[in-house]
Design a protein around this motif. Structure first.
Motif, PDB file in Angstrom:
ATOM      1  N   SER A  27      15.018   3.420 -19.065  1.00 37.60           N
ATOM      2  CA  SER A  27      14.382   2.671 -20.137  1.00 37.60           C
ATOM      3  C   SER A  27      14.098   1.222 -19.788  1.00 37.60           C
ATOM      4  N   ASP A  28      14.794   0.661 -18.799  1.00 39.59           N
ATOM      5  CA  ASP A  28      14.654  -0.757 -18.489  1.00 39.59           C
ATOM      6  C   ASP A  28      13.997  -0.990 -17.134  1.00 39.59           C
ATOM      7  N   GLY A  29      13.050  -0.132 -16.797  1.00 39.65           N
ATOM      8  CA  GLY A  29      12.399  -0.253 -15.510  1.00 39.65           C
ATOM      9  C   GLY A  29      13.005   0.715 -14.521  1.00 39.65           C
ATOM     10  N   VAL A  30      12.418   0.774 -13.365  1.00 40.58           N
ATOM     11  CA  VAL A  30      12.810   1.760 -12.376  1.00 40.58           C
ATOM     12  C   VAL A  30      13.492   1.066 -11.217  1.00 40.58           C
ATOM     13  N   LYS A  31      14.629   1.592 -10.817  1.00 39.66           N
ATOM     14  CA  LYS A  31      15.361   0.992  -9.710  1.00 39.66           C
ATOM     15  C   LYS A  31      14.605   1.190  -8.399  1.00 39.66           C
ATOM     16  N   THR A  32      14.802   0.276  -7.479  1.00 44.42           N
ATOM     17  CA  THR A  32      14.221   0.390  -6.152  1.00 44.42           C
ATOM     18  C   THR A  32      15.191   1.150  -5.268  1.00 44.42           C
ATOM     19  N   VAL A  33      14.693   2.141  -4.538  1.00 38.53           N
ATOM     20  CA  VAL A  33      15.553   2.943  -3.676  1.00 38.53           C
ATOM     21  C   VAL A  33      14.918   3.089  -2.316  1.00 38.53           C
ATOM     22  N   GLY A  34      15.730   3.487  -1.344  1.00 40.32           N
ATOM     23  CA  GLY A  34      15.193   3.761  -0.027  1.00 40.32           C
ATOM     24  C   GLY A  34      14.770   2.501   0.705  1.00 40.32           C
ATOM     25  N   THR A  35      13.888   2.680   1.684  1.00 41.87           N
ATOM     26  CA  THR A  35      13.524   1.563   2.546  1.00 41.87           C
ATOM     27  C   THR A  35      12.035   1.268   2.566  1.00 41.87           C
ATOM     28  N   ALA A  36      11.236   2.056   1.887  1.00 43.14           N
ATOM     29  CA  ALA A  36       9.792   1.828   1.937  1.00 43.14           C
ATOM     30  C   ALA A  36       9.439   0.504   1.287  1.00 43.14           C
ATOM     31  N   GLY A  37       8.708  -0.319   1.997  1.00 38.58           N
ATOM     32  CA  GLY A  37       8.330  -1.611   1.464  1.00 38.58           C
ATOM     33  C   GLY A  37       7.005  -1.546   0.727  1.00 38.58           C
ATOM     34  N   PRO A  38       6.410  -2.707   0.464  1.00 40.53           N
ATOM     35  CA  PRO A  38       5.112  -2.725  -0.213  1.00 40.53           C
ATOM     36  C   PRO A  38       4.050  -2.113   0.673  1.00 40.53           C
ATOM     37  N   PRO A  39       2.957  -1.647   0.072  1.00 45.40           N
ATOM     38  CA  PRO A  39       1.898  -1.039   0.880  1.00 45.40           C
ATOM     39  C   PRO A  39       1.284  -2.033   1.845  1.00 45.40           C
ATOM     40  N   ASP A  40       0.848  -1.520   2.983  1.00 45.56           N
ATOM     41  CA  ASP A  40       0.176  -2.378   3.945  1.00 45.56           C
ATOM     42  C   ASP A  40      -1.139  -2.883   3.364  1.00 45.56           C
ATOM     43  N   ASP A  41      -1.528  -4.076   3.782  1.00 42.32           N
ATOM     44  CA  ASP A  41      -2.834  -4.618   3.427  1.00 42.32           C
ATOM     45  C   ASP A  41      -3.822  -4.081   4.462  1.00 42.32           C
ATOM     46  N   LEU A  42      -4.368  -2.898   4.194  1.00 42.18           N
ATOM     47  CA  LEU A  42      -5.156  -2.195   5.194  1.00 42.18           C
ATOM     48  C   LEU A  42      -6.543  -2.810   5.345  1.00 42.18           C
ATOM     49  N   PRO A  43      -6.972  -3.064   6.570  1.00 46.39           N
ATOM     50  CA  PRO A  43      -8.354  -3.519   6.766  1.00 46.39           C
ATOM     51  C   PRO A  43      -9.313  -2.359   6.537  1.00 46.39           C
ATOM     52  N   ILE A  44     -10.444  -2.638   5.880  1.00 45.61           N
ATOM     53  CA  ILE A  44     -11.459  -1.606   5.656  1.00 45.61           C
ATOM     54  C   ILE A  44     -12.251  -1.425   6.943  1.00 45.61           C
ATOM     55  N   ARG A  45     -12.098  -0.271   7.571  1.00 41.81           N
ATOM     56  CA  ARG A  45     -12.791   0.010   8.826  1.00 41.81           C
ATOM     57  C   ARG A  45     -13.971   0.941   8.626  1.00 41.81           C
ATOM     58  N   ILE A  46     -13.845   1.878   7.684  1.00 43.34           N
ATOM     59  CA  ILE A  46     -14.969   2.732   7.300  1.00 43.34           C
ATOM     60  C   ILE A  46     -15.120   2.588   5.792  1.00 43.34           C
ATOM     61  N   ALA A  47     -16.189   1.957   5.381  1.00 46.19           N
ATOM     62  CA  ALA A  47     -16.383   1.641   3.968  1.00 46.19           C
ATOM     63  C   ALA A  47     -16.957   2.843   3.218  1.00 46.19           C
ATOM     64  N   PRO A  48     -16.806   2.869   1.895  1.00 50.53           N
ATOM     65  CA  PRO A  48     -17.503   3.890   1.105  1.00 50.53           C
ATOM     66  C   PRO A  48     -18.995   3.887   1.422  1.00 50.53           C
ATOM     67  N   LEU A  49     -19.581   5.062   1.462  1.00 50.74           N
ATOM     68  CA  LEU A  49     -20.984   5.205   1.865  1.00 50.74           C
ATOM     69  C   LEU A  49     -21.895   4.441   0.909  1.00 50.74           C
ATOM     70  N   PRO A  50     -22.710   3.512   1.418  1.00 44.81           N
ATOM     71  CA  PRO A  50     -23.608   2.761   0.534  1.00 44.81           C
ATOM     72  C   PRO A  50     -24.729   3.643  -0.011  1.00 44.81           C
ATOM     73  N   ARG A  51     -25.206   3.294  -1.192  1.00 42.77           N
ATOM     74  CA  ARG A  51     -26.172   4.130  -1.898  1.00 42.77           C
ATOM     75  C   ARG A  51     -27.428   4.422  -1.070  1.00 42.77           C
ATOM     76  N   GLU A  52     -27.870   3.477  -0.290  1.00 49.95           N
ATOM     77  CA  GLU A  52     -29.100   3.696   0.478  1.00 49.95           C
ATOM     78  C   GLU A  52     -28.933   4.780   1.551  1.00 49.95           C
ATOM     79  N   GLN A  53     -27.702   5.230   1.778  1.00 50.48           N
ATOM     80  CA  GLN A  53     -27.448   6.281   2.760  1.00 50.48           C
ATOM     81  C   GLN A  53     -27.038   7.604   2.098  1.00 50.48           C
ATOM     82  N   TRP A  54     -27.233   7.717   0.804  1.00 48.57           N
ATOM     83  CA  TRP A  54     -26.844   8.934   0.102  1.00 48.57           C
ATOM     84  C   TRP A  54     -27.871  10.049   0.338  1.00 48.57           C
ATOM     85  N   THR A  55     -27.538  10.968   1.214  1.00 47.53           N
ATOM     86  CA  THR A  55     -28.346  12.153   1.438  1.00 47.53           C
ATOM     87  C   THR A  55     -27.869  13.266   0.502  1.00 47.53           C
TER      88      THR A  55
END
Length: 231
Positions: free
Chosen positions: A2-30
């Protein structure tokens, strides 16, 4: 919890991932790309694209995307392994991989099955959390053994095979492999959580501070798409 969720384990915050392949832009929608957008049955996806960044990134390679989607549909929806066990597998491997995207969505799927936030938090501790049934512990142990050693011990297999038939065992192991493969792709390509979605961290806290909520898989309810991607 009821008062929030405890932190467990060792997983840290998500990585700040660089965008290497972006969502397909509209002009390329086949038409082939639009088939990818529309695969899961999202309303208006053919005309306006998918609301999920995964599909929009995969649409850069339609033959791969469609093969992956058909496979993913089996794992996500048509899988013979029990849904509860599948979510244990998926969330445990997402924890190991620090796959924020997978963790975010499958927390909601697990809640929809009746899994509590305490149980989801305990997935980060693993099979020795102390609250699992023998079968649930074996499912989590199977993930850990394959992740660490690429083998399943005889003891773990014996517990699983006492409850699951051959097809269920095969689906369970391939579910793990599916989400490892997807996690690699998400990380390598830099797929981001969708804009406007309230992200769920590994500590089970959301960006807004609200408790995580139930999410539905494609086709599970009529408005599943709105539920998936709402903030």
């Amino acid at each position: 919890m009821s008062d929030g969720v405890k932190t467990v384990g060792t997983a840290g915050p998500p990585d700040d991932l660089p965008i290497r392949i972006a969502p397909l832009p509209r002009e390329q929608w086949t038409d082939a790309a639009r088939e990818v957008f529309a695969f899961w049955g999202e309303p208006d996806a053919w005309e306006n694209g998918s609301r999920t960044n995964t599909q929009m990134v995969l649409a850069n390679h339609p033959p791969l995307a469609m093969a992956f989607n058909h496979w993913g549909k089996h794992i996500l929806i048509e899988n013979s392994a029990p849904a509860w066990a599948r979510e244990l597998v998926t969330l445990r491997i997402a924890w190991h991989m620090h796959s924020h995207y997978e963790w975010h969505y499958h927390v909601g799927y697990a809640l929809n099955l009746g899994m509590t936030l305490d149980q989801i938090a305990a997935i980060g501790v693993g099979p020795d959390a102390g609250s699992w049934s023998d079968l649930d512990a074996a499912v989590l142990r199977c993930v850990d053994e394959l992740w660490e050693n690429s083998r399943v011990t005889d003891a773990t297999w014996a517990t699983l095979s006492a409850q699951y038939d051959k097809r269920q065992l095969m689906d369970l192991v391939f579910t793990l492999g599916q989400y490892v493969m997807l996690g690699w792709g998400l990380a390598a390509f830099g797929v981001q959580i969708e804009e406007g979605v309230d992200p769920i961290g590994f500590d089970l806290k959301t960006g807004s501070g609200r408790l995580p909520g139930v999410r539905f898989k494609p086709g599970e309810v009529e408005d599943w798409a709105d539920n998936q991607y709402e903030s």
